[in-house]
Design a protein around this motif. Structure first.
Motif, PDB file in Angstrom:
ATOM      1  N   GLU A  12       0.812  -1.212   0.000  1.00  0.00           N
ATOM      2  CA  GLU A  12       0.000   0.000   0.000  1.00  0.00           C
ATOM      3  C   GLU A  12       0.850   1.269   0.000  1.00  0.00           C
ATOM      4  OE1 GLU A  12      -3.096   0.072   2.971  1.00  0.00           O
ATOM      5  OE2 GLU A  12      -3.619  -2.032   2.575  1.00  0.00           O
ATOM      6  N   LEU A  13       2.160   1.105   0.104  1.00  0.00           N
ATOM      7  CA  LEU A  13       3.071   2.249   0.026  1.00  0.00           C
ATOM      8  C   LEU A  13       3.370   2.568  -1.434  1.00  0.00           C
ATOM      9  CD1 LEU A  13       5.692   1.339   2.771  1.00  0.00           C
ATOM     10  CD2 LEU A  13       4.028   3.190   2.856  1.00  0.00           C
ATOM     11  N   PRO A  14       3.715   3.823  -1.723  1.00  0.00           N
ATOM     12  CA  PRO A  14       4.173   4.118  -3.072  1.00  0.00           C
ATOM     13  C   PRO A  14       5.503   3.413  -3.331  1.00  0.00           C
ATOM     14  CG  PRO A  14       4.421   6.031  -1.640  1.00  0.00           C
ATOM     15  CD  PRO A  14       3.718   4.970  -0.840  1.00  0.00           C
ATOM     16  N   ALA A  15       5.916   3.358  -4.571  1.00  0.00           N
ATOM     17  CA  ALA A  15       7.209   2.736  -4.905  1.00  0.00           C
ATOM     18  C   ALA A  15       8.323   3.505  -4.197  1.00  0.00           C
ATOM     19  CB  ALA A  15       7.426   2.730  -6.406  1.00  0.00           C
ATOM     20  N   VAL A  16       9.126   2.788  -3.430  1.00  0.00           N
ATOM     21  CA  VAL A  16      10.248   3.387  -2.699  1.00  0.00           C
ATOM     22  C   VAL A  16      11.476   2.507  -2.888  1.00  0.00           C
ATOM     23  CG1 VAL A  16       8.827   4.542  -0.949  1.00  0.00           C
ATOM     24  CG2 VAL A  16       9.622   2.213  -0.538  1.00  0.00           C
ATOM     25  N   THR A  17      12.620   3.053  -2.558  1.00  0.00           N
ATOM     26  CA  THR A  17      13.869   2.297  -2.614  1.00  0.00           C
ATOM     27  C   THR A  17      14.246   1.896  -1.197  1.00  0.00           C
ATOM     28  OG1 THR A  17      14.595   3.545  -4.551  1.00  0.00           O
ATOM     29  CG2 THR A  17      16.299   2.365  -3.299  1.00  0.00           C
ATOM     30  N   TRP A  18      14.251   0.596  -0.943  1.00  0.00           N
ATOM     31  CA  TRP A  18      14.584   0.074   0.379  1.00  0.00           C
ATOM     32  C   TRP A  18      16.090  -0.049   0.516  1.00  0.00           C
ATOM     33  CZ3 TRP A  18      10.993  -0.147   4.045  1.00  0.00           C
ATOM     34  CH2 TRP A  18       9.660  -0.142   3.647  1.00  0.00           C
ATOM     35  N   GLN A  19      16.585   0.240   1.697  1.00  0.00           N
ATOM     36  CA  GLN A  19      18.024   0.188   1.980  1.00  0.00           C
ATOM     37  C   GLN A  19      18.237  -0.573   3.274  1.00  0.00           C
ATOM     38  OE1 GLN A  19      19.745   4.104   2.233  1.00  0.00           O
ATOM     39  NE2 GLN A  19      21.450   3.382   3.470  1.00  0.00           N
ATOM     40  N   LYS A  20      19.263  -1.442   3.275  1.00  0.00           N
ATOM     41  CA  LYS A  20      19.614  -2.100   4.531  1.00  0.00           C
ATOM     42  C   LYS A  20      21.080  -1.872   4.832  1.00  0.00           C
ATOM     43  CE  LYS A  20      19.777  -6.754   2.565  1.00  0.00           C
ATOM     44  NZ  LYS A  20      19.293  -8.114   2.752  1.00  0.00           N
ATOM     45  N   SER A  21      21.433  -2.127   6.047  1.00  0.00           N
ATOM     46  CA  SER A  21      22.781  -1.878   6.524  1.00  0.00           C
ATOM     47  C   SER A  21      23.804  -2.756   5.810  1.00  0.00           C
ATOM     48  CB  SER A  21      22.837  -2.168   8.030  1.00  0.00           C
ATOM     49  OG  SER A  21      24.171  -2.186   8.492  1.00  0.00           O
ATOM     50  N   ARG A  22      24.981  -2.214   5.629  1.00  0.00           N
ATOM     51  CA  ARG A  22      26.092  -3.023   5.099  1.00  0.00           C
ATOM     52  C   ARG A  22      26.459  -4.124   6.085  1.00  0.00           C
ATOM     53  NH1 ARG A  22      28.102   2.250   4.326  1.00  0.00           N
ATOM     54  NH2 ARG A  22      29.415   1.900   6.124  1.00  0.00           N
ATOM     55  N   GLU A  32      15.075  -2.952   6.924  1.00  0.00           N
ATOM     56  CA  GLU A  32      15.297  -2.103   5.768  1.00  0.00           C
ATOM     57  C   GLU A  32      14.525  -0.811   5.969  1.00  0.00           C
ATOM     58  OE1 GLU A  32      15.836  -5.242   2.163  1.00  0.00           O
ATOM     59  OE2 GLU A  32      13.794  -4.988   2.919  1.00  0.00           O
ATOM     60  N   CYS A  33      15.064   0.286   5.468  1.00  0.00           N
ATOM     61  CA  CYS A  33      14.442   1.594   5.598  1.00  0.00           C
ATOM     62  C   CYS A  33      14.254   2.203   4.221  1.00  0.00           C
ATOM     63  CB  CYS A  33      15.319   2.523   6.430  1.00  0.00           C
ATOM     64  SG  CYS A  33      15.641   1.940   8.092  1.00  0.00           S
ATOM     65  N   ALA A  34      13.242   3.054   4.099  1.00  0.00           N
ATOM     66  CA  ALA A  34      12.989   3.759   2.846  1.00  0.00           C
ATOM     67  C   ALA A  34      12.423   5.134   3.158  1.00  0.00           C
ATOM     68  CB  ALA A  34      12.010   2.985   1.971  1.00  0.00           C
ATOM     69  N   VAL A  35      12.883   6.127   2.413  1.00  0.00           N
ATOM     70  CA  VAL A  35      12.338   7.472   2.526  1.00  0.00           C
ATOM     71  C   VAL A  35      11.039   7.513   1.730  1.00  0.00           C
ATOM     72  CG1 VAL A  35      12.739   9.906   2.016  1.00  0.00           C
ATOM     73  CG2 VAL A  35      14.642   8.465   2.752  1.00  0.00           C
ATOM     74  N   LEU A  36       9.974   7.989   2.367  1.00  0.00           N
ATOM     75  CA  LEU A  36       8.686   8.096   1.691  1.00  0.00           C
ATOM     76  C   LEU A  36       8.626   9.405   0.897  1.00  0.00           C
ATOM     77  CD1 LEU A  36       6.406   6.768   4.544  1.00  0.00           C
ATOM     78  CD2 LEU A  36       7.163   5.557   2.498  1.00  0.00           C
ATOM     79  N   PRO A  37       7.855   9.420  -0.177  1.00  0.00           N
ATOM     80  CA  PRO A  37       7.811  10.619  -1.018  1.00  0.00           C
ATOM     81  C   PRO A  37       7.230  11.826  -0.267  1.00  0.00           C
ATOM     82  CG  PRO A  37       6.313   8.917  -1.854  1.00  0.00           C
ATOM     83  CD  PRO A  37       7.013   8.353  -0.679  1.00  0.00           C
ATOM     84  N   ASP A  38       7.607  12.985  -0.731  1.00  0.00           N
ATOM     85  CA  ASP A  38       7.084  14.259  -0.216  1.00  0.00           C
ATOM     86  C   ASP A  38       7.350  14.467   1.270  1.00  0.00           C
ATOM     87  OD1 ASP A  38       6.089  14.804  -2.776  1.00  0.00           O
ATOM     88  OD2 ASP A  38       4.198  13.798  -2.333  1.00  0.00           O
ATOM     89  N   GLY A  39       8.404  13.868   1.787  1.00  0.00           N
ATOM     90  CA  GLY A  39       8.752  14.067   3.183  1.00  0.00           C
ATOM     91  C   GLY A  39       7.769  13.464   4.163  1.00  0.00           C
ATOM     92  N   ALA A  40       7.027  12.447   3.727  1.00  0.00           N
ATOM     93  CA  ALA A  40       5.999  11.835   4.571  1.00  0.00           C
ATOM     94  C   ALA A  40       6.580  10.962   5.671  1.00  0.00           C
ATOM     95  CB  ALA A  40       5.026  11.027   3.713  1.00  0.00           C
ATOM     96  N   GLY A  41       7.878  10.784   5.715  1.00  0.00           N
ATOM     97  CA  GLY A  41       8.496  10.001   6.782  1.00  0.00           C
ATOM     98  C   GLY A  41       9.440   8.942   6.254  1.00  0.00           C
ATOM     99  N   ILE A  42       9.797   8.053   7.158  1.00  0.00           N
ATOM    100  CA  ILE A  42      10.700   6.937   6.868  1.00  0.00           C
ATOM    101  C   ILE A  42       9.952   5.656   7.203  1.00  0.00           C
ATOM    102  CG2 ILE A  42      12.931   5.869   7.386  1.00  0.00           C
ATOM    103  CD1 ILE A  42      13.268   8.704   6.312  1.00  0.00           C
TER     104      ILE A  42
END
Length: 79
Positions: A12-22, A32-42
């Motif tokens: 249900e989230l918009p397309a985001v780029t997920w990132q995980k720790s090295r 994994e974390c992703a920045v949500l569009p328009d500054g809606a959060g992480i």
């Protein structure tokens, strides 16, 4: 700015780029974390359940957590 609820299904989230720790290991023991569009959060999700729910935090909440981790505030959780 759109608000996303905690526990939102990832699909249900918009397309985001997920990132995980090295530091993540091959068995998938990581978040994994992703920045949500328009500054809606992480958004944060369990890497072992990529289609499961995501928790959504404000940038200020994530900043406080990261800075606290850097300062050693949570080191007792690994003891």
């Amino acid at each position: 700015m759109k608000r996303f609820r905690n526990g939102i299904p990832v699909n249900e989230l918009p397309a985001v780029t997920w990132q995980k720790s090295r530091r993540s290991n091959p068995s998938g023991n990581c978040v994994e974390c992703a920045v949500l569009p328009d500054g809606a959060g992480i958004a944060v999700r369990n890497s072992r359940d990529p289609e499961g729910p995501a928790l959504v935090y404000t940038r200020a909440e994530i900043e406080a957590f990261i800075l606290g981790a850097r300062d050693g505030d949570f080191d007792n959780l690994l003891a």
